[in-house]
Design a protein around this motif. Structure first.
Motif, short mmCIF file in Angstrom:
data_model
loop_
_atom_site.label_atom_id
_atom_site.label_comp_id
_atom_site.label_asym_id
_atom_site.label_seq_id
_atom_site.Cartn_x
_atom_site.Cartn_y
_atom_site.Cartn_z
N UNK A 1 0.83 -1.20 0.00
CA UNK A 1 0.00 0.00 0.00
C UNK A 1 0.86 1.26 0.00
N UNK A 2 2.20 1.07 -0.02
CA UNK A 2 3.16 2.19 -0.11
C UNK A 2 3.00 3.19 1.03
N UNK A 3 2.55 2.70 2.16
CA UNK A 3 2.34 3.58 3.31
C UNK A 3 3.51 3.47 4.30
N UNK A 4 3.26 3.64 5.57
CA UNK A 4 4.33 3.76 6.55
C UNK A 4 5.28 2.57 6.63
N UNK A 5 4.82 1.31 6.54
CA UNK A 5 5.78 0.20 6.60
C UNK A 5 6.85 0.28 5.51
N UNK A 6 6.47 0.68 4.30
CA UNK A 6 7.44 0.80 3.22
C UNK A 6 8.36 1.99 3.41
N UNK A 7 7.89 3.00 4.13
CA UNK A 7 8.64 4.25 4.27
C UNK A 7 9.56 4.28 5.49
N UNK A 8 9.64 3.18 6.24
CA UNK A 8 10.60 3.13 7.33
C UNK A 8 12.01 3.22 6.77
N UNK B 1 -9.21 10.46 -4.46
CA UNK B 1 -8.98 10.22 -3.04
C UNK B 1 -10.25 9.82 -2.30
N UNK B 2 -11.37 10.43 -2.64
CA UNK B 2 -12.61 10.20 -1.91
C UNK B 2 -13.03 8.74 -1.94
N UNK B 3 -12.82 8.07 -3.07
CA UNK B 3 -13.20 6.66 -3.18
C UNK B 3 -12.16 5.75 -2.53
N UNK B 4 -10.90 6.03 -2.79
CA UNK B 4 -9.83 5.23 -2.17
C UNK B 4 -9.96 5.27 -0.65
N UNK B 5 -10.22 6.46 -0.11
CA UNK B 5 -10.27 6.62 1.35
C UNK B 5 -11.50 5.96 1.98
N UNK B 6 -12.60 5.82 1.22
CA UNK B 6 -13.76 5.12 1.77
C UNK B 6 -13.43 3.65 2.02
N UNK B 7 -12.49 3.12 1.28
CA UNK B 7 -12.08 1.73 1.42
C UNK B 7 -10.98 1.56 2.46
N UNK B 8 -10.03 2.49 2.49
CA UNK B 8 -8.80 2.29 3.28
C UNK B 8 -8.62 3.25 4.44
N UNK B 9 -9.53 4.21 4.59
CA UNK B 9 -9.42 5.13 5.72
C UNK B 9 -9.04 6.53 5.29
N UNK B 10 -9.59 7.51 5.98
CA UNK B 10 -9.35 8.91 5.65
C UNK B 10 -7.86 9.24 5.67
N UNK C 1 -5.57 8.04 3.72
CA UNK C 1 -4.69 6.98 3.21
C UNK C 1 -4.23 7.26 1.78
N UNK C 2 -5.09 7.88 0.99
CA UNK C 2 -4.74 8.19 -0.40
C UNK C 2 -3.49 9.07 -0.45
N UNK C 3 -3.49 10.14 0.33
CA UNK C 3 -2.35 11.07 0.31
C UNK C 3 -1.07 10.41 0.77
N UNK C 4 -1.17 9.52 1.75
CA UNK C 4 0.02 8.81 2.24
C UNK C 4 0.56 7.89 1.15
N UNK D 1 4.43 6.69 -3.37
CA UNK D 1 4.68 6.54 -4.80
C UNK D 1 5.67 7.59 -5.30
N UNK D 2 5.58 8.77 -4.76
CA UNK D 2 6.52 9.82 -5.17
C UNK D 2 7.95 9.47 -4.75
N UNK D 3 8.09 8.84 -3.58
CA UNK D 3 9.42 8.39 -3.16
C UNK D 3 9.95 7.33 -4.13
N UNK D 4 9.10 6.38 -4.49
CA UNK D 4 9.49 5.35 -5.45
C UNK D 4 9.85 5.98 -6.81
#
Length: 322
Positions: free
Chosen positions: A125-132, A161-170, A172-175, A180-183
């Motif tokens: 999901x390219x969120x915090x675990x990947x960004x450690x 973002x509005x649809x992605x966040x309904x699935x994964x949490x408010x 989460x899209x921006x994170x 992805x920008x880091x990658x």
């Protein structure tokens, strides 16, 4: 009104009678099966623990679900040896979760696969675990040495973002976009896994992703189904037809097009002494799709005795592999 209720009840009864017998459908027809034709991809589930809990996660990943535990580097290496022993035509090793980068050994596991000249695909999901910092350092080392053989596939459910966040949490899209920008900035090869639950046409979905990729200079082709994969929704409560042997001709489809003709997945269940092999990535909990503890045992055909086999693979035309 009474007639409509009766019809609804009859349909429900028929639906519940489906996918019971591994060999025969509810209508008495011979059920289709798929042989392992060419094992191009071997998947590993790295564990079901995840940093987030999605509304409709087919594998029920969450910060608390450890029904599938972390797989170890040595367990992965054992299966790499089996690929050679069985002379499988495997070119790609792929990793899914849960969130693979929560597995403390993910970098070492990927390294072992890359060292043996396999392409490696990691779903995240390219969120915090990947960004450690430790994970970033490890990824950069892998990129420097293996570059073109490593692909990171990011779960971005929708281009808005509005649809992605309904699935994964408010938020989460921006994170995820930040990840992805880091990658992007470090030159990683990226792909996207999206979903079709919101009813967009394939054309409109790909147009939306194209605009997002263009805006952020993500080098991902929105029109290439290997780079932007749009998955049909999986809901076991929806009535779907069973696949019979005659369906191949009716649908003008070949068994080799179905995911289980070219891949298997290794999982390790909580409390198990060793990992086992299951038919595909979609059915990690279904014991009837467990094929044994070795690749040799997993070479048998897969009987398409599950709604996912019909809706997702045969009728939906989806595949988790590239």
């Amino acid at each position: 009104m009474q007639l409509k209720t009766q019809i609804k009840d009859i349909r429900l009864i028929k639906m519940l009678q489906k996918f019971k017998d591994p060999d025969i459908t509810a209508n008495g027809d011979k059920r289709a099966s798929v042989p392992l034709i060419k094992a191009k991809t071997l998947w590993f589930n790295t564990g079901t623990l995840c940093n987030i809990e999605c509304v409709n996660c087919y594998i029920e990943s969450s910060p608390k679900n450890d029904n599938l535990v972390y797989i170890s580097p040595d367990e992965v290496s054992d299966f790499l040896d089996q690929i050679v022993e069985r002379k499988w035509a495997t070119t790609e090793i792929a990793f899914t979760g849960g969130e693979p980068f929560l597995n403390p050994n993910m970098i070492e596991i990927a390294r072992r696969c890359l060292e043996q000249n396999y392409k490696v695909l990691i779903l995240t999901n390219a969120m915090l675990p990947m960004m450690r910092k430790s994970v970033q350092k490890g990824l950069l080392e892998l990129l420097k040495q293996y570059n073109e053989k490593l692909t990171i596939r990011i779960s971005l459910d929708h281009f808005k973002a509005i649809f992605h966040d309904t699935e994964r949490g408010k938020g989460s899209y921006d994170i995820t976009i930040s990840g992805m920008k880091w990658l992007r900035d470090h030159g990683f090869s990226m792909a996207i896994a999206g979903r079709t639950v919101w009813g967009d046409s394939d054309k409109n979905s790909r147009l939306g992703y194209h605009e997002l990729f263009k805006k952020n200079n993500f080098k991902i082709d929105a029109n290439d189904p290997n780079e932007t994969i749009l998955f049909p929704e999986m809901d076991e409560k929806i009535d779907v037809p069973e696949i019979t042997t005659e369906c191949w001709g009716i649908l003008n489809k070949s068994p080799e097009e179905v995911m289980c003709a070219s891949s298997r997945m290794v999982v390790k269940r909580k409390g198990a002494k060793k990992p086992c092999v299951v038919a595909c990535t979609l059915l990690p909990y279904s014991k009837e799709f467990e094929m044994g503890n070795t690749l040799k045992e997993a070479e048998k055909s897969v009987k398409l005795n599950h709604p996912h086999c019909a809706k997702f693979c045969v009728l939906g035309g989806a595949s988790c592999s590239s």
